[in-house]
Scaffold this motif. Structure first.
Motif, PDB file in Angstrom:
ATOM      1  N   GLU A   1      33.100  14.640  47.871  1.00 41.97           N
ATOM      2  CA  GLU A   1      33.261  13.340  48.532  1.00 41.97           C
ATOM      3  C   GLU A   1      34.423  13.382  49.516  1.00 41.97           C
ATOM      4  N   HIS A   2      35.528  14.003  49.117  1.00 47.71           N
ATOM      5  CA  HIS A   2      36.730  14.078  49.963  1.00 47.71           C
ATOM      6  C   HIS A   2      36.576  15.223  50.953  1.00 47.71           C
ATOM      7  N   GLN A   3      36.524  14.917  52.234  1.00 45.06           N
ATOM      8  CA  GLN A   3      36.416  15.909  53.303  1.00 45.06           C
ATOM      9  C   GLN A   3      37.606  15.718  54.248  1.00 45.06           C
ATOM     10  N   PRO A   4      38.656  16.563  54.118  1.00 43.25           N
ATOM     11  CA  PRO A   4      39.892  16.318  54.852  1.00 43.25           C
ATOM     12  C   PRO A   4      39.901  16.788  56.304  1.00 43.25           C
ATOM     13  N   GLY A   5      38.842  17.421  56.775  1.00 43.69           N
ATOM     14  CA  GLY A   5      38.863  17.919  58.146  1.00 43.69           C
ATOM     15  C   GLY A   5      37.506  17.802  58.803  1.00 43.69           C
ATOM     16  N   THR A   6      37.427  18.221  60.069  1.00 46.10           N
ATOM     17  CA  THR A   6      36.167  18.161  60.802  1.00 46.10           C
ATOM     18  C   THR A   6      35.624  19.536  61.173  1.00 46.10           C
ATOM     19  N   THR A   7      36.444  20.577  61.068  1.00 44.61           N
ATOM     20  CA  THR A   7      35.987  21.923  61.422  1.00 44.61           C
ATOM     21  C   THR A   7      35.600  22.735  60.193  1.00 44.61           C
ATOM     22  N   PHE A   8      35.616  22.104  59.049  1.00 43.40           N
ATOM     23  CA  PHE A   8      35.221  22.762  57.799  1.00 43.40           C
ATOM     24  C   PHE A   8      34.681  21.710  56.844  1.00 43.40           C
ATOM     25  N   ARG A   9      33.939  22.175  55.835  1.00 48.72           N
ATOM     26  CA  ARG A   9      33.418  21.280  54.801  1.00 48.72           C
ATOM     27  C   ARG A   9      33.720  21.887  53.441  1.00 48.72           C
ATOM     28  N   VAL A  10      34.104  21.020  52.512  1.00 41.33           N
ATOM     29  CA  VAL A  10      34.484  21.460  51.171  1.00 41.33           C
ATOM     30  C   VAL A  10      33.308  21.215  50.217  1.00 41.33           C
ATOM     31  N   PHE A  11      32.993  22.241  49.445  1.00 37.71           N
ATOM     32  CA  PHE A  11      31.908  22.200  48.467  1.00 37.71           C
ATOM     33  C   PHE A  11      32.445  22.647  47.118  1.00 37.71           C
ATOM     34  N   LEU A  12      31.665  22.410  46.077  1.00 36.44           N
ATOM     35  CA  LEU A  12      31.898  23.010  44.767  1.00 36.44           C
ATOM     36  C   LEU A  12      30.740  23.952  44.497  1.00 36.44           C
ATOM     37  N   ASP A  13      31.056  25.164  44.023  1.00 39.88           N
ATOM     38  CA  ASP A  13      29.993  26.092  43.652  1.00 39.88           C
ATOM     39  C   ASP A  13      29.409  25.660  42.305  1.00 39.88           C
ATOM     40  N   PRO A  14      28.365  26.321  41.809  1.00 36.78           N
ATOM     41  CA  PRO A  14      27.750  25.884  40.554  1.00 36.78           C
ATOM     42  C   PRO A  14      28.679  25.899  39.337  1.00 36.78           C
ATOM     43  N   ALA A  15      29.804  26.623  39.403  1.00 37.86           N
ATOM     44  CA  ALA A  15      30.762  26.631  38.295  1.00 37.86           C
ATOM     45  C   ALA A  15      31.916  25.661  38.540  1.00 37.86           C
ATOM     46  N   GLY A  16      31.895  24.932  39.657  1.00 40.39           N
ATOM     47  CA  GLY A  16      32.922  23.942  39.940  1.00 40.39           C
ATOM     48  C   GLY A  16      34.075  24.407  40.802  1.00 40.39           C
ATOM     49  N   HIS A  17      34.066  25.672  41.291  1.00 39.21           N
ATOM     50  CA  HIS A  17      35.129  26.149  42.175  1.00 39.21           C
ATOM     51  C   HIS A  17      34.951  25.559  43.572  1.00 39.21           C
ATOM     52  N   PRO A  18      36.017  25.060  44.168  1.00 37.98           N
ATOM     53  CA  PRO A  18      35.911  24.627  45.550  1.00 37.98           C
ATOM     54  C   PRO A  18      35.765  25.841  46.480  1.00 37.98           C
TER      55      PRO A  18
ATOM     56  N   ARG B   1      43.869  50.587  48.254  1.00 37.16           N
ATOM     57  CA  ARG B   1      43.101  50.689  49.490  1.00 37.16           C
ATOM     58  C   ARG B   1      42.689  49.330  50.021  1.00 37.16           C
ATOM     59  N   TYR B   2      42.361  48.396  49.128  1.00 37.55           N
ATOM     60  CA  TYR B   2      41.935  47.060  49.548  1.00 37.55           C
ATOM     61  C   TYR B   2      42.007  46.126  48.355  1.00 37.55           C
ATOM     62  N   PRO B   3      42.144  44.831  48.615  1.00 37.32           N
ATOM     63  CA  PRO B   3      42.181  43.869  47.519  1.00 37.32           C
ATOM     64  C   PRO B   3      40.773  43.524  47.062  1.00 37.32           C
ATOM     65  N   SER B   4      40.664  43.069  45.831  1.00 37.65           N
ATOM     66  CA  SER B   4      39.408  42.562  45.301  1.00 37.65           C
ATOM     67  C   SER B   4      39.686  41.216  44.658  1.00 37.65           C
ATOM     68  N   VAL B   5      38.829  40.264  44.914  1.00 32.59           N
ATOM     69  CA  VAL B   5      38.962  38.942  44.331  1.00 32.59           C
ATOM     70  C   VAL B   5      38.077  38.884  43.091  1.00 32.59           C
ATOM     71  N   VAL B   6      38.635  38.399  41.980  1.00 31.92           N
ATOM     72  CA  VAL B   6      37.878  38.209  40.747  1.00 31.92           C
ATOM     73  C   VAL B   6      37.937  36.725  40.408  1.00 31.92           C
ATOM     74  N   ILE B   7      36.758  36.117  40.220  1.00 35.52           N
ATOM     75  CA  ILE B   7      36.669  34.691  39.969  1.00 35.52           C
ATOM     76  C   ILE B   7      36.205  34.463  38.534  1.00 35.52           C
ATOM     77  N   ASP B   8      37.012  33.732  37.758  1.00 35.84           N
ATOM     78  CA  ASP B   8      36.611  33.337  36.402  1.00 35.84           C
ATOM     79  C   ASP B   8      35.512  32.286  36.480  1.00 35.84           C
ATOM     80  N   CYS B   9      34.585  32.332  35.533  1.00 27.44           N
ATOM     81  CA  CYS B   9      33.470  31.380  35.540  1.00 27.44           C
ATOM     82  C   CYS B   9      32.765  31.399  34.182  1.00 27.44           C
ATOM     83  N   PRO B  10      31.887  30.410  33.922  1.00 30.56           N
ATOM     84  CA  PRO B  10      31.190  30.376  32.637  1.00 30.56           C
ATOM     85  C   PRO B  10      29.999  31.321  32.558  1.00 30.56           C
ATOM     86  N   ASP B  11      29.422  31.729  33.703  1.00 32.17           N
ATOM     87  CA  ASP B  11      28.246  32.603  33.731  1.00 32.17           C
ATOM     88  C   ASP B  11      28.370  33.515  34.943  1.00 32.17           C
ATOM     89  N   ALA B  12      28.854  34.747  34.712  1.00 29.52           N
ATOM     90  CA  ALA B  12      29.143  35.676  35.811  1.00 29.52           C
ATOM     91  C   ALA B  12      27.902  35.997  36.637  1.00 29.52           C
TER      92      ALA B  12
END
Length: 118
Positions: free
Chosen positions: A95-112, A5-16
């Protein structure tokens, strides 16, 4: 014929639970927790799941020694306002920001993830 019916995204991490709380706060969604697993859900039923993984290794961005594996693009009306909220919740602006219409972050587990101007 579709088998799902629909996709679900599952993200691995150290503390769910902790990562689910971060994204739930960022998106305004509700959290459901189990041992080593957490889901966040929107009022419309959209879901992102988080799976606790032993020996988790955070991806590196923009490097590829540990590829990013996946990332989320979160649409926002105001990049500066979105950035302030993301940083307050524990995200890190890369530190590396390749565009101007978006910004790249890392979440608390290090995922961009990106905040993108909608």
């Amino acid at each position: 014929m579709a088998i799902a019916r629909y996709p679900s995204v599952v993200i691995d991490c150290p503390d769910a639970a902790a990562l689910a709380e971060f994204y739930a706060a960022l998106l305004g969604w509700e959290v459901e927790r189990e041992d080593g697993w957490a889901d966040i859900r929107s009022s419309l039923g959209q879901c992102i799941s988080f799976q606790q993984v032993a020996d988790y290794r955070a991806p590196q961005w923009p490097g590829q020694e540990h590829p990013q594996q996946m990332h989320l693009d979160l649409m926002v009306d105001d990049l500066d306002g979105g950035q302030a909220v993301a940083l307050e919740l524990g995200a890190v602006l890369t530190e590396h920001q390749p565009g101007t219409t978006f910004r790249v972050f890392l979440d608390p587990a290090g995922h961009p993830f990106c905040l993108c101007q909608d």
